[in-house]
Design a protein around this motif. Structure first.
Motif, PDB file in Angstrom:
ATOM      1  N   SER A 140      -8.523 -89.916 -92.373  1.00  0.00           N
ATOM      2  CA  SER A 140      -9.318 -89.438 -91.361  1.00  0.00           C
ATOM      3  C   SER A 140      -9.075 -87.887 -91.237  1.00  0.00           C
ATOM      4  CB  SER A 140      -8.737 -90.243 -90.014  1.00  0.00           C
ATOM      5  OG  SER A 140      -8.892 -91.611 -90.151  1.00  0.00           O
ATOM      6  N   MET A 141      -9.832 -87.175 -90.526  1.00  0.00           N
ATOM      7  CA  MET A 141      -9.815 -85.961 -90.174  1.00  0.00           C
ATOM      8  C   MET A 141     -10.561 -85.575 -88.808  1.00  0.00           C
ATOM      9  SD  MET A 141     -12.268 -85.336 -93.279  1.00  0.00           S
ATOM     10  CE  MET A 141     -11.568 -86.844 -93.691  1.00  0.00           C
ATOM     11  N   PRO A 142     -10.176 -84.592 -88.376  1.00  0.00           N
ATOM     12  CA  PRO A 142     -11.038 -83.921 -86.981  1.00  0.00           C
ATOM     13  C   PRO A 142     -12.170 -83.887 -87.350  1.00  0.00           C
ATOM     14  CG  PRO A 142      -9.447 -82.402 -87.860  1.00  0.00           C
ATOM     15  CD  PRO A 142      -9.097 -83.441 -88.677  1.00  0.00           C
ATOM     16  N   GLN A 143     -13.259 -83.819 -86.199  1.00  0.00           N
ATOM     17  CA  GLN A 143     -14.488 -83.304 -86.149  1.00  0.00           C
ATOM     18  C   GLN A 143     -14.624 -82.104 -86.270  1.00  0.00           C
ATOM     19  OE1 GLN A 143     -17.132 -85.693 -83.582  1.00  0.00           O
ATOM     20  NE2 GLN A 143     -15.935 -87.722 -83.889  1.00  0.00           N
ATOM     21  N   LYS A 144     -15.511 -81.334 -86.822  1.00  0.00           N
ATOM     22  CA  LYS A 144     -15.741 -80.035 -86.567  1.00  0.00           C
ATOM     23  C   LYS A 144     -17.130 -79.710 -86.066  1.00  0.00           C
ATOM     24  CE  LYS A 144     -12.394 -78.748 -89.951  1.00  0.00           C
ATOM     25  NZ  LYS A 144     -11.918 -78.170 -91.306  1.00  0.00           N
ATOM     26  N   GLY A 145     -17.290 -78.696 -84.935  1.00  0.00           N
ATOM     27  CA  GLY A 145     -18.812 -78.536 -84.644  1.00  0.00           C
ATOM     28  C   GLY A 145     -18.784 -78.243 -83.027  1.00  0.00           C
ATOM     29  N   LYS A 146     -19.871 -77.788 -82.640  1.00  0.00           N
ATOM     30  CA  LYS A 146     -19.695 -77.424 -81.236  1.00  0.00           C
ATOM     31  C   LYS A 146     -20.679 -78.704 -80.361  1.00  0.00           C
ATOM     32  CE  LYS A 146     -21.933 -73.407 -81.366  1.00  0.00           C
ATOM     33  NZ  LYS A 146     -21.902 -73.017 -82.766  1.00  0.00           N
TER      34      LYS A 146
END
Length: 206
Positions: free
Chosen positions: A75-81
Motif C-alpha cells: 500500500s502507498m499514499p495516493q498522489k494528486g489534487k
C-alpha cells in the motif's frame, strides 16, 4: 511482480469524521466509521481471493492508523489534487512496474461480484478501456491496457455525469471500451440497505 495484471484499490484510512460524510449525516459519524471499516474489510477479503492478479492499495489518510488487513498487499499514499489525478497517478505507477492490464476500484461496493473484476481483465484482451457503471452516474471500476490519461481529464468528480462524460471522452478519442453490468456504491442509507453481506450490527439502521 508475478502476474501481468494489477488491481489497485483506492480508499481512505478509516478515521473518525473523515469517511462517508453523506452517510454520517444520516446515521451518525461513529456508525458511518464502522460501516466504512466493514466495507473496506469486505472489499479486501473479496479481492484477496482473486487469482493471477497482483493487488495494491492506494490510500488517503494517516498510515499510522492503517487497517491491519492492508498488510495483505503493498500500500502507498495516493498522489494528486483531485480524484482524477489520484487515479491517473496510480495507473501510471502500475504500468511503470511492468503490468499490461490495470484495473482500479474503490471500497464503496464491498459486495461487488468478483466475476465483474475478473471479466474486466478478460475484456482488456479486446478493448482498451473497461468501465463498471455505477447506479449514481459514476463508475465503480475502471481498467485499461495502456495509460489513458485523457480519460481522467476535465471530469466533474462527484457529479452524476462522471460516467457519461468519461464515455464521451472515449468516443471522441476513438478509444474502444466495454461496459460491465451496473452496480451500486454505498453513499447513503438507501444504498446501505442494499448491502446484503453486512458485517456490522443493523441496530443503527432505522
Amino acid at each position: 511482480m508475478n502476474n501481468k495484471s494489477a488491481l489497485g484499490i483506492l480508499f481512505r484510512i478509516p478515521e473518525y469524521g473523515k469517511v462517508k460524510k453523506r452517510l454520517a449525516a444520516q446515521i451518525g459519524t461513529e456508525d458511518a466509521l464502522s460501516v466504512y471499516a466493514a466495507m473496506l474489510y469486505e472489499t479486501i477479503e473479496s479481492v484477496s481471493k482473486l487469482t493471477d492478479i497482483d493487488i495494491y492499495g492506494f490510500y488517503q489518510g494517516l498510515a499510522s492508523t492503517q487497517h491491519s488487513l492492508l498488510k495483505k498487499f503493498q500500500s502507498m499514499p495516493q498522489k494528486g489534487k483531485d480524484l482524477g489525478e489520484r487515479m491517473l497517478n496510480a495507473v501510471q505507477w502500475l504500468f511503470e512496474k511492468g503490468y499490461n492490464k490495470v484495473v482500479l476500484i474503490g471500497a464503496d461496493s464491498p459486495d461487488l461480484p468478483a466475476r465483474y473484476i475478473e471479466d474486466a481483465f478478460l475484456k482488456l484482451n479486446y478493448y482498451e478501456l473497461v468501465i463498471g457503471p455505477a447506479v449514481d452516474g459514476g463508475y465503480y471500476l475502471i481498467g485499461m491496457n495502456m495509460p489513458l490519461g485523457i480519460i481522467f481529464k476535465g471530469i466533474k468528480w462527484g457529479s452524476n455525469s462522471v460516467l457519461k462524460d468519461t464515455i464521451s471522452i472515449a468516443n471522441n478519442e476513438g478509444i474502444r471500451y466495454f461496459l460491465l453490468p451496473q452496480w451500486y456504491d454505498i453513499d447513503d442509507i438507501e444504498s446501505l440497505r442494499q448491502w446484503k453481506n453486512q458485517q456490522f450490527s443493523n441496530s443503527f439502521l432505522p
